[in-house]
Design an enzyme around this catalytic site. Structure first.
Site, short mmCIF file in Angstrom:
data_model
loop_
_atom_site.label_atom_id
_atom_site.label_comp_id
_atom_site.label_asym_id
_atom_site.label_seq_id
_atom_site.Cartn_x
_atom_site.Cartn_y
_atom_site.Cartn_z
N HIS A 159 0.73 -1.32 -0.05
CA HIS A 159 0.14 0.01 -0.13
C HIS A 159 1.03 1.37 0.06
CE1 HIS A 159 -3.48 2.48 0.80
NE2 HIS A 159 -2.85 2.97 1.70
N GLU B 165 -0.60 -1.14 -4.70
CA GLU B 165 -1.44 0.04 -4.74
C GLU B 165 -0.68 1.36 -4.93
OE1 GLU B 165 -3.14 3.64 -3.69
OE2 GLU B 165 -1.84 2.56 -2.33
N ASP C 162 -0.64 5.42 -6.87
CA ASP C 162 -1.40 6.35 -7.83
C ASP C 162 -0.35 7.09 -8.65
OD1 ASP C 162 -3.68 6.36 -6.11
OD2 ASP C 162 -2.74 7.54 -4.54
N ASP D 290 -0.10 11.96 -3.06
CA ASP D 290 -0.92 11.36 -1.99
C ASP D 290 -1.64 12.59 -1.50
OD1 ASP D 290 -1.80 10.70 0.27
OD2 ASP D 290 -0.12 9.85 1.17
#
EC number: 4.6.1.-
Length: 71
Positions: free
Chosen positions: A12, A32, A34, A48
């Site tokens: 994560h 995971e 982005d 984030d």
């Protein structure tokens, strides 16, 4: 019939290629993160929203990400 579902061990908030390797070596079977892409499908940033931290992933292409997915 086998109704079992897979167990996902997720890395994560992974924010670098080194962290991808680290989590995979620790047993993660999913990651995971982005990412954003420019018009040429180049990876731009990892961001984030909770902390406001932003990381540049300059020069990493879809090819590199796909190869990382199939290590």
């Amino acid at each position: 019939a086998d109704n079992r579902r897979p167990i996902w061990v997720m890395g994560h908030m992974v924010n670098s290629l080194a962290q991808i390797d680290e989590f995979v070596n620790l047993g993660a079977n999913s990651i995971e993160t982005d990412v954003s892409f420019d018009r040429n499908c180049q990876v731009l940033v990892v961001f984030d929203l909770k902390t406001g931290h932003r990381w540049q992933f300059g020069g990493i292409t879809n090819k590199v990400l796909n190869e990382a997915a199939y290590k």
